[in-house]
Design an enzyme around this catalytic site. Sequence first.
Site, PDB file in Angstrom:
ATOM      1  N   TRP A  63      -6.466   7.980   6.079  1.00  0.00           N
ATOM      2  CA  TRP A  63      -7.793   8.075   5.449  1.00  0.00           C
ATOM      3  C   TRP A  63      -8.497   9.376   5.817  1.00  0.00           C
ATOM      4  CZ3 TRP A  63      -5.501   3.705   7.265  1.00  0.00           C
ATOM      5  CH2 TRP A  63      -5.407   2.621   6.405  1.00  0.00           C
ATOM      6  N   GLU A 104      -2.686   4.483  -4.760  1.00  0.00           N
ATOM      7  CA  GLU A 104      -4.145   4.624  -4.967  1.00  0.00           C
ATOM      8  C   GLU A 104      -4.559   6.086  -5.014  1.00  0.00           C
ATOM      9  OE1 GLU A 104      -6.265   2.025  -2.242  1.00  0.00           O
ATOM     10  OE2 GLU A 104      -5.110   0.276  -2.911  1.00  0.00           O
ATOM     11  N   GLU A 119      -1.514  -4.416  -5.904  1.00  0.00           N
ATOM     12  CA  GLU A 119      -2.425  -4.911  -4.849  1.00  0.00           C
ATOM     13  C   GLU A 119      -3.648  -5.496  -5.535  1.00  0.00           C
ATOM     14  OE1 GLU A 119      -3.987  -2.528  -1.569  1.00  0.00           O
ATOM     15  OE2 GLU A 119      -2.116  -1.402  -1.502  1.00  0.00           O
TER      16      GLU A 119
END
Length: 387
Positions: free
Chosen positions: A147, A200, A317
């Site tokens: 992240w 993502e 997901e």
Amino acid sequence: MRSILLFSLMALCLFSCKQKPTQEAIILDISAVRPLTDANATPETAVLYNRMDSLLNVGIMLGHQDDLAYGHTWYNEPGHSDVLGVTGRYPAIFGWEIGHIELGAEYNLDSIYFDNMKRYIREVHHLGGINTISWHGDNILTGGNAWDCDTLTRVVASLLPDGQNHDKFLGWLDKVADFFWDLKDDNGQLIPVMFRLYHEHSGSWFWWGNKQCTPEEYKKLWMMTVEYLRDTRQVHNLLYAYSPNYVQSEAEYLERYPGNEYVDILGFDCYANGENDNTNPEKIAFQINEYKKNMTTNLAILTAVAEKSGKIPAVTESGMESIPYPFFFSDAVYNTIKDYKISYILFWRNAPDRPRHFYVPYPGGASEVDFRSFVAKPKMITLNAHK
Ligand code: BMA
């Protein structure tokens, strides 16, 4: 009459015995119904792909992340599973996460020992379930986690062939390759799995996200990874899955698509915002509407692209943290997915150490009844807990 039958049977037996080749081995030519990213994929990988393709006509497989490793308030108890505890069945798809394999760590970023993970993957395969792997690898440039995505650091550029971290990154891919090479069943055969790379990426919360690299850099990262695993490291037990976060249009869905030759499974990730809003009924209703809207838009995009490209579509997901909406599964999920031909829907993990971080019900918890009715729908596919 009886003796005629007996005689005919004997003749048939003699005939077939005569026809049977004596010393030659029988070589099965098993190939995938459509070309795979890996032309040298193992027969078992082709069988997995073909199986997923045929199951599209049967229904939608239920998936759960880390299902055998831990659940709400328990960790590493053999045979234990929150899905099993609530429904009496295992999910058909099991998600696993290899973040920190690149560091040579003994356990992943969610505290699952890799040796245990390999054991769970073997167990799933033995039961006839299917495994999918994601990778929240660290940021190689900053040393931060997945992240850590300061746009100024240009981490993706740094690990492409001309970048200063290229060789180091190939070392990380070696660790990933070793993990896949270790996935063997009791007979020593490689276990085929899905590998869901750099997911993502239409969002900007991972170092491979859409503000962290250009579409060209993303595609190069993808191709370089596939080519290194497949061609250099000869890893041949993978189906490659592409899964952006939910998007607004087909153009956005395909913006960073590396091409039909590099992808086998198409997906998207889509969540309903849950935990933060779970005391306010109006907010919950709003989040559910948003979820249904995003799911519907993306299911339409996904299945259209899958149809055109001949890939297998899946919701890679999904979920609502803490499940504050009591009909989340039977209404928000089932009513949006039931009209689409998708391979599976995978719900995220039930963390053992964060009581509000769960995405499927656990025994005694909220939404148990709703989840049971969802799993019992004729379209939903689960797995027998015993062979
Ligand atoms: C996120 C959260 C994190 C976890 C990560 C990788 O969505 O569940 O706690 O570390 O996935 O599994």
